[in-house]
Motif scaffolding. Structure first.
Motif, PDB file in Angstrom:
ATOM      1  N   HIS A 181      40.619  54.326  62.640  1.00  0.00           N
ATOM      2  CA  HIS A 181      40.650  52.866  62.653  1.00  0.00           C
ATOM      3  C   HIS A 181      42.021  52.413  62.174  1.00  0.00           C
ATOM      4  O   HIS A 181      42.411  52.704  61.040  1.00  0.00           O
ATOM      5  N   ASP A 182      42.736  51.705  63.030  1.00  0.00           N
ATOM      6  CA  ASP A 182      44.101  51.283  62.706  1.00  0.00           C
ATOM      7  C   ASP A 182      44.158  50.510  61.392  1.00  0.00           C
ATOM      8  O   ASP A 182      45.113  50.641  60.621  1.00  0.00           O
ATOM      9  N   ALA A 229      49.418  48.345  80.492  1.00  0.00           N
ATOM     10  CA  ALA A 229      49.791  47.319  79.521  1.00  0.00           C
ATOM     11  C   ALA A 229      49.145  47.689  78.199  1.00  0.00           C
ATOM     12  O   ALA A 229      47.979  48.085  78.165  1.00  0.00           O
ATOM     13  N   TYR A 230      49.899  47.577  77.129  1.00  0.00           N
ATOM     14  CA  TYR A 230      49.368  47.922  75.808  1.00  0.00           C
ATOM     15  C   TYR A 230      49.004  46.643  75.065  1.00  0.00           C
ATOM     16  O   TYR A 230      49.805  45.707  74.991  1.00  0.00           O
ATOM     17  N   GLN A 231      47.787  46.607  74.522  1.00  0.00           N
ATOM     18  CA  GLN A 231      47.327  45.460  73.750  1.00  0.00           C
ATOM     19  C   GLN A 231      47.471  45.760  72.258  1.00  0.00           C
ATOM     20  O   GLN A 231      46.678  46.506  71.690  1.00  0.00           O
ATOM     21  N   ARG A 232      48.511  45.195  71.657  1.00  0.00           N
ATOM     22  CA  ARG A 232      48.689  45.365  70.209  1.00  0.00           C
ATOM     23  C   ARG A 232      47.659  44.517  69.477  1.00  0.00           C
ATOM     24  O   ARG A 232      47.467  43.343  69.774  1.00  0.00           O
ATOM     25  N   ASN A 305      43.913  49.791  71.152  1.00  0.00           N
ATOM     26  CA  ASN A 305      43.923  50.538  69.898  1.00  0.00           C
ATOM     27  C   ASN A 305      42.676  50.171  69.090  1.00  0.00           C
ATOM     28  O   ASN A 305      42.007  51.027  68.522  1.00  0.00           O
ATOM     29  N   CYS A 306      42.367  48.883  69.058  1.00  0.00           N
ATOM     30  CA  CYS A 306      41.308  48.340  68.201  1.00  0.00           C
ATOM     31  C   CYS A 306      39.986  48.167  68.954  1.00  0.00           C
ATOM     32  O   CYS A 306      39.954  47.516  70.003  1.00  0.00           O
ATOM     33  N   ALA A 308      37.552  46.225  68.205  1.00  0.00           N
ATOM     34  CA  ALA A 308      37.196  44.805  68.251  1.00  0.00           C
ATOM     35  C   ALA A 308      37.953  44.076  69.363  1.00  0.00           C
ATOM     36  O   ALA A 308      37.403  43.206  70.044  1.00  0.00           O
ATOM     37  N   CYS A 309      39.224  44.435  69.550  1.00  0.00           N
ATOM     38  CA  CYS A 309      39.996  43.859  70.660  1.00  0.00           C
ATOM     39  C   CYS A 309      39.374  44.249  71.993  1.00  0.00           C
ATOM     40  O   CYS A 309      39.303  43.445  72.924  1.00  0.00           O
ATOM     41  N   TYR A 310      38.947  45.498  72.086  1.00  0.00           N
ATOM     42  CA  TYR A 310      38.288  45.963  73.311  1.00  0.00           C
ATOM     43  C   TYR A 310      37.045  45.128  73.591  1.00  0.00           C
ATOM     44  O   TYR A 310      36.833  44.648  74.707  1.00  0.00           O
ATOM     45  N   ASP A 311      36.222  44.940  72.565  1.00  0.00           N
ATOM     46  CA  ASP A 311      35.002  44.158  72.740  1.00  0.00           C
ATOM     47  C   ASP A 311      35.313  42.723  73.163  1.00  0.00           C
ATOM     48  O   ASP A 311      34.559  42.116  73.930  1.00  0.00           O
TER      49      ASP A 311
END
Length: 358
Positions: A181-182, A229-232, A305-306, A308-311
């Motif tokens: 977990h980041d 594309a990378y989602q920071r 990476n996260c 929660a961002c994915y969700d």
């Protein structure tokens, strides 16, 4: 109670006021105005910054002195009773993540995987990447990093719980903790030092772990030859020094990181916290700008990476014609394995067929 290591003289000497001038959610292009408003925050006075802050964490990265402007904002928000999110949601988060003894511990060795309190990560850990370490792992509220409370202006909860969490982990006896977990990595390498909290083990970001494992497995890698594309996510702002591993990993597995507007220092967050704090209009606008930017550069994948961002964004990414995927799953694809996390395509058969190449 731990106290923030904040040096007022560094801010007094600062000419750039990057913490505010670079903020994408506040309009502080005028440096004189930004300087005056930031001085109010330092002095503990009322400031528009405390109300306008979207808790994106970015000013932690923007500050050239490592002086922790975001942590100071959170402390001032809490002191003045300014809640970035609705009180019931804040209370729910505080209550549901109390370290009350519900946890799982595997066969701990010198290195161990931390799942934090994120059950979503379980689907990702498998295959060759983790074959020698999956058994040495731990999960549960006792080990929850507590960084999320930055979004809720509850630094007091972090200062109370983080030392106990670190102690709980240290008692397991490992020397190195691989943070899946980041936010955990950010808590151990940014938050803890900022408050003088000792961390008696070595935190390792899972990006570094992936990179090293991929080098060990280099003969089995089948380059993907795709654009992504990378989602920071917000917590990457606490450890920007890890961002190079995205490029390093992509280089090993044949992925081109598209050079888009909203990446790297200029990245936009997933905006779901903003939805709670500032309303749906602002959140929807930010998400549209972000996803349109990915589409513009013809990315096949949106890499997360996260969890929660994915969700928050995965379904919208799919509707835009891209494939949302966690970094671990992207690496597994390059090793010829199946992804662990399934696409959010239930009820969308046409899109599912498209993503599967039918």
């Amino acid at each position: 109670m731990p106290e923030l290591k904040f040096d007022k003289t560094k801010c007094a000497e600062c000419k750039a006021i990057s913490c505010l001038v670079k903020c994408q959610y506040m309009d502080f292009k005028d440096k004189d105005k930004a300087k005056k408003e930031w001085q109010k925050v330092i002095n503990g006075e009322d400031s528009s910054v405390l109300e306008a802050c979207t808790t994106c964490y970015a000013c932690e990265e923007y500050c050239p002195f490592g002086n922790h402007p975001f942590y100071l904002i959170v402390e001032q928000q809490e002191e003045k009773g300014i809640l970035p999110a609705p009180r019931p949601i804040t209370t729910m988060w505080i209550n549901q993540c109390q370290p009350v003894g519900r946890f799982m511990v595997g066969e701990i060795e010198e290195k161990a995987l931390s799942y934090c309190f994120m059950p979503q990560l379980n689907a990702l850990v498998g295959g060759k990447l983790f074959e020698n370490i999956a058994h040495s792992s731990f999960f549960g509220q006792e080990f929850f990093c507590n960084v999320v409370y930055l979004h809720y202006a509850k630094m007091s909860v972090i200062k109370d719980r983080l030392p106990k969490v670190i102690e709980n982990i240290a008692k397991l006896g490992m020397k190195e903790v691989i943070c899946l977990h980041d936010e955990c990595y950010g808590s151990f390498t940014s938050l803890a030092p900022a408050y003088g909290i000792e961390v008696p083990f070595k935190p390792i970001h899972y990006y570094e772990f992936l990179y090293n494992r991929l080098k060990e497995l280099k003969d089995e890698i089948k380059p993907l030859n795709v654009k992504a594309a990378y989602q920071r996510n917000c917590s990457t702002r606490l450890s920007p020094q890890m961002d190079h591993f995205v490029d390093d990993i992509f280089g090993l597995i044949g992925v081109e990181r598209v050079k888009r507007e909203y990446d790297r220092e200029n990245a936009l967050c997933c905006a779901e916290i903003i939805r709670m704090a500032k309303g749906p209009a602002m959140a929807d606008d930010l998400q549209k700008k972000n996803i349109d930017d990915m589409v513009k550069f013809r990315a096949k994948y949106c890499v997360f990476n996260c969890p929660a961002c994915y969700d928050s964004l995965a379904e919208k990414v799919v509707k835009a014609g891209m494939d949302p995927i966690h970094m671990i799953d992207l690496c597994r694809l390059a090793l010829g394995e199946e992804r662990g996390q399934k696409l959010p395509l239930e009820g969308m058969p046409a899109l599912q067929a498209a993503m599967e190449g039918k």
